[in-house]
Scaffold this motif. Structure first.
Motif, short mmCIF file in Angstrom:
data_model
loop_
_atom_site.label_atom_id
_atom_site.label_comp_id
_atom_site.label_asym_id
_atom_site.label_seq_id
_atom_site.Cartn_x
_atom_site.Cartn_y
_atom_site.Cartn_z
N ILE A 83 0.84 -1.21 0.00
CA ILE A 83 0.00 0.00 0.00
C ILE A 83 0.87 1.26 0.00
O ILE A 83 0.63 2.20 -0.76
CB ILE A 83 -0.94 -0.03 1.23
CG1 ILE A 83 -2.04 -1.07 0.99
CG2 ILE A 83 -1.54 1.33 1.52
CD1 ILE A 83 -2.85 -1.42 2.23
N VAL A 84 1.91 1.26 0.81
CA VAL A 84 2.79 2.43 0.88
C VAL A 84 3.49 2.64 -0.46
O VAL A 84 3.54 3.76 -0.98
CB VAL A 84 3.82 2.25 2.03
CG1 VAL A 84 4.93 3.28 1.91
CG2 VAL A 84 3.13 2.36 3.37
N LEU A 180 -3.59 14.72 -3.73
CA LEU A 180 -2.61 15.47 -2.92
C LEU A 180 -1.41 15.87 -3.79
O LEU A 180 -0.92 16.99 -3.72
CB LEU A 180 -2.14 14.63 -1.73
CG LEU A 180 -3.17 14.35 -0.63
CD1 LEU A 180 -2.52 13.57 0.52
CD2 LEU A 180 -3.77 15.63 -0.08
N TYR A 181 -0.96 14.92 -4.60
CA TYR A 181 0.17 15.24 -5.50
C TYR A 181 -0.24 16.29 -6.53
O TYR A 181 0.52 17.22 -6.83
CB TYR A 181 0.64 13.99 -6.23
CG TYR A 181 1.51 13.08 -5.40
CD1 TYR A 181 2.67 13.57 -4.78
CD2 TYR A 181 1.21 11.74 -5.25
CE1 TYR A 181 3.47 12.73 -4.02
CE2 TYR A 181 2.00 10.90 -4.49
CZ TYR A 181 3.13 11.40 -3.88
OH TYR A 181 3.93 10.58 -3.13
N LEU A 182 -1.44 16.15 -7.07
CA LEU A 182 -1.90 17.10 -8.09
C LEU A 182 -1.97 18.51 -7.51
O LEU A 182 -1.58 19.48 -8.17
CB LEU A 182 -3.29 16.69 -8.59
CG LEU A 182 -3.31 15.62 -9.69
CD1 LEU A 182 -4.72 15.12 -9.91
CD2 LEU A 182 -2.73 16.17 -10.98
N THR A 220 6.41 13.00 1.65
CA THR A 220 6.49 12.76 3.09
C THR A 220 5.09 12.54 3.67
O THR A 220 4.84 11.57 4.38
CB THR A 220 7.12 13.98 3.80
OG1 THR A 220 8.34 14.29 3.16
CG2 THR A 220 7.34 13.70 5.28
N THR A 221 4.18 13.44 3.30
CA THR A 221 2.81 13.33 3.81
C THR A 221 2.18 12.01 3.38
O THR A 221 1.59 11.28 4.19
CB THR A 221 1.96 14.50 3.26
OG1 THR A 221 2.63 15.71 3.57
CG2 THR A 221 0.57 14.50 3.85
N ASN A 222 2.31 11.71 2.10
CA ASN A 222 1.67 10.48 1.58
C ASN A 222 2.27 9.22 2.20
O ASN A 222 1.58 8.24 2.45
CB ASN A 222 1.79 10.43 0.06
CG ASN A 222 0.73 11.28 -0.61
OD1 ASN A 222 -0.01 11.98 0.07
ND2 ASN A 222 0.66 11.25 -1.92
N LEU A 223 3.57 9.27 2.43
CA LEU A 223 4.23 8.11 3.03
C LEU A 223 3.65 7.83 4.41
O LEU A 223 3.31 6.68 4.75
CB LEU A 223 5.74 8.38 3.12
CG LEU A 223 6.66 7.22 3.38
CD1 LEU A 223 6.51 6.17 2.29
CD2 LEU A 223 8.11 7.71 3.42
#
Lengths: 298, 439
Positions: A83-84, A180-182, A220-223
């Motif tokens: 998932i990560v 979030l990336y977009l 960082t946030t997504n991780l």
């Protein structure tokens, strides 16, 4: 500074009113249960009675030799790893590709985000029906195009069930991580792209030299969020596999539920829960510290 | 500006809180106190729904101004729901207990019933639990094997096999003839049925004496274990053979509803399921003949049905019912034996009357295949008899998790290809040991 001091001295009623409800709710529904959970971990409470017996550290001693807990950790980590990786890097690639779309951008982004709007239960039920061996849409499709031998028991075959859960979670939440990336991609100054274009940089160079470094805060946030997502896997398991086949898909969350709710061992479940909580706090501290250092370097 | 913002926020919060306070209770009508809440696992079962509706109407007819509120637990038993309600101090006034009576009693959540209650309707007294009675005694729920008569006759078998090996030989003939020999889903609780049947009829005394400790009691005292019991090993070996040879690929992802569809759809020859399935024959318009067979033994005994009526399992009043509500909860339990209500209960579950003073005879249905199945179950009971299976009394019952979870997990492991019998036996032992700490 003036504003801050004004707020600090005279604005306290407003800050109390604005933050108070949130603090009270957080304290009542998060902090207090956590504290009570630790207290219960020192008891043999079954959930049926009001008077648990104090058993000291017995639950923690039992936990040290609990093979099923160890298996739950292994399975949770294996799912979390997938998932990560997918939410951190797969979503990144997806976001960059979506960002390059020239037409129907909004519709395509909306389609990717749509599954995230569905509740976990709806998504899980959908996958349960899709993946039934006899009547599921996936196998029906395979059979209809002459690929019947590829049909599998996606949900209950030990070889496939881990990927089934990963696919369910990935489909549900990829849109969120991609968004979030977009959002971060929109904040990259266009001057950087123009300069890169003048220098003759290709798409790969633009990605590695401009976009990726600028996206590191979101990585960082997504991780961190993806790790939480993986560790917290629960609802999908309850609705689809119920920890099966056997106990092979029991995640840590499901195991705690199984112990506390199904097996009437609330005290022991609290001990497992508290131990996992401490472990996760430690992991989060290390993870954030490492990633912040990496951000500074970049 | 900030002062104004603070004042505005203050006013906003006060308004929100005042609104919540003022609106609290707005949804309640004047008679909301005259409600008895009752749990029932209706789900999609039409027979259960009809019974509950009649029960509710009988009570509301006899107790004007009072209402029954159904809390439908679907296909689940109540343990999660009850624990959540216990935690919030809001257990319904009347609850279905299943095997949860011991836990509910230990937590002081049930109100005992006196013998007069049972005497009034001529119900055989259930076994006491800790010296008291708690539940309605609805009827005799039995568990055996439902078979599609035409399919079994197609391979020349029209009477119940006398041993497990004969039964398996019959399944092999069915398979050879192109029939689906056994209906079994692996995803839900129902996966455990064959294993439950085998353990209950081969490891427990058929005619137990309260003076002689059962396998459960001896297991709790650590005098026996699955891992060291040769019968337990034999059972698992025979289960592996059963699943290997007679359960189709993909069955593991099916649940109870799929099992029902396959069997009632005439696509499966054998279904190891309790008598309650008979209550759905009419609702599903099943038009073929179903026989109900006893469970053949693996250890040389006579085939037998398992009866679930020995322990106290039914509806009970909870300590939430106080004052007038307790009297009304009791009145509701008495309405259970209203002849019309009781008949619908028997019909819905395919059960047989245990209340001699209620003018009702057995389950009845105007749908011929359903009535033939009811009659067939009765004949099988008369000819082969019943065994209480796991327990003599509730004090003697294995940890509930063994039924709903562990045996299912063991069967799933076998379906998943695990052939290590020692590992499977260890699963049973580990769960038993763990569950004892929650009893």
């Amino acid at each position: 500074m003036g504003n801050a001091s004004t707020f600090g001295r005279r604005g306290w009623p407003a800050s109390l009113i604005l933050c108070g409800p949130a603090v009270v709710l957080y304290g009542t529904f998060v902090v207090l249960p956590a504290v009570l959970g630790f207290a219960y971990s020192l008891t043999d409470w079954t959930g049926w009675t009001a008077d648990p017996n104090f058993v000291g550290l017995d639950n923690f001693r039992e936990l040290a030799g609990d093979e099923r807990f160890a298996a739950a950790i292994r399975f949770t980590l294996s799912e979390t790893w997938m998932i990560v990786a997918f939410f951190t890097f797969g979503s990144l690639v997806l976001a960059v590709l979506l960002d390059r779309l020239r037409s129907v951008k909004g519709i395509v982004r909306g389609l990717f985000f749509y599954p995230y709007v569905l509740s976990i239960l709806v998504a899980a039920l959908l996958f349960k029906y899709l993946c039934n061996y006899n009547h599921g849409a996936i196998n029906l499709l395979l059979r209809s195009v002459g690929l019947g031998e590829w049909a599998q028991d996606w949900m209950m075959d030990p070889r496939w069930v881990g990927y089934f859960i990963f696919a369910m979670v990935g489909w549900s939440a990829a849109g969120f991580f991609t968004t979030l990336y977009l959002a971060n991609l929109q904040t990259i100054p266009t001057e950087l792209y123009e300069a890169a274009s003048l220098d003759g940089a290709g798409p790969l160079s633009v990605f590695t030299r401009i976009q990726l470094p600028m996206l590191v805060p979101t990585v960082t946030t997504n991780l961190v969020l993806a790790t939480i997502f993986g560790i917290n896997l629960f609802g999908q398991i309850v609705v689809t596999t119920e920890g099966g086949p056997g106990y092979r898909t029991a995640t840590v969350g499901y195991y705690i539920y199984w112990l506390g709710v199904k097996n009437n061992r609330q005290g022991y479940a609290s001990a497992v829960s508290f131990t996992v909580f401490i472990a996760l706090v430690a992991v989060a501290i290390v993870q954030v510290a490492l990633l912040r250092r990496r951000q500074v370097q970049l | 500006m900030q002062k104004r913002t603070g004042t505005g926020a203050c006013v906003l919060w006060v308004a929100v809180v005042a609104g919540l306070v003022l609106s609290a209770g707005c949804g309640k009508d004047a008679d909301s106190g005259k409600v008895i809440r009752v749990t029932r696992n209706i789900g999609g079962r039409e027979g259960f729904r009809l019974h509950f509706k009649a029960w509710q109407e009988a009570f509301e007819r006899d107790n004007p101004g009072w209402k029954i509120e159904l809390i439908d637990l679907g296909n689940q038993n109540g343990d999660e729901f009850y624990k959540a309600r216990i935690a919030t101090g809001d257990l319904p006034e009347v609850v279905m207990t299943w095997q949860l009576t011991p836990m509910l009693v230990k937590g002081n959540h049930l109100v005992p019933l006196d013998e007069a209650y049972y005497g009034k309707f001529g119900i055989p007294l259930p076994r006491k639990y800790k010296g008291r009675y708690y539940t309605t005694q609805g009827g005799i729920q039995v568990q055996g094997i439902a078979v599609n008569r035409k399919m079994w006759a197609d391979v020349g078998i029209t009477t119940p096999p006398q041993t497990w090996d004969e039964f398996v030989a019959g399944l092999a003939k069915l398979k050879a003839k192109g029939h689906r020999p056994l209906v079994l889903g692996g995803r839900e609780w129902s996966a455990f049925q064959p294993l439950f049947y085998a353990i209950a009829t081969n490891m427990y005394d058929r005619d137990p004496s309260p003076d002689k400790p059962s396998w459960t009691i001896r297991r709790n005292r650590a005098e026996v274990r699955f891992a060291t019991d040769p019968t337990a090993r034999l059972i698992l070996e025979k289960m592996i053979h059963l699943l290997d040879n007679f359960v189709e690929k993909g069955a593991a992802s099916d649940g109870y509803n799929e099992e029902q569809r396959i069997f009632y759809g005439g696509k499966g020859a054998t279904w190891m399921m309790g008598c309650w399935i008979a209550g759905d024959v009419e609702a599903n318009q099943v038009d073929f003949e179903i026989d109900y067979w006893p469970i053949p033994s693996m250890t040389g005994r006579k085939p037998v049905l398992i009866t679930c009526s020995v322990p106290q399992s039914g509806w009970a009043m909870t300590t939430s019912a106080t004052g007038e509500k307790r009297a009304k909860a009791r009145a509701f339990l008495e309405c259970f034996y209203d002849p019309e209500v009781y008949q619908l209960f028997l019909n819905g579950e395919g059960q047989f009357a245990a209340a001699s003073k209620v003018p009702v005879k057995g389950p009845r249905s105007a749908w011929e295949p359903a009535q033939r199945l009811f009659d067939n179950i009765q004949r099988t009971m008369d000819e082969y008899g019943t065994t209480p299976g796991f327990h003599i009394a509730l004090d003697d019952m294995p940890p509930p998790i063994l039924f709903s979870n562990t045996m299912k997990a063991v069967m799933q492991e076998m379906l998943a290809g695990t052939r290590d019998v020692d590992r499977l036996l260890k699963m049973l032992d580990d769960d038993w040991d763990s569950a004892l700490k929650g009893m």
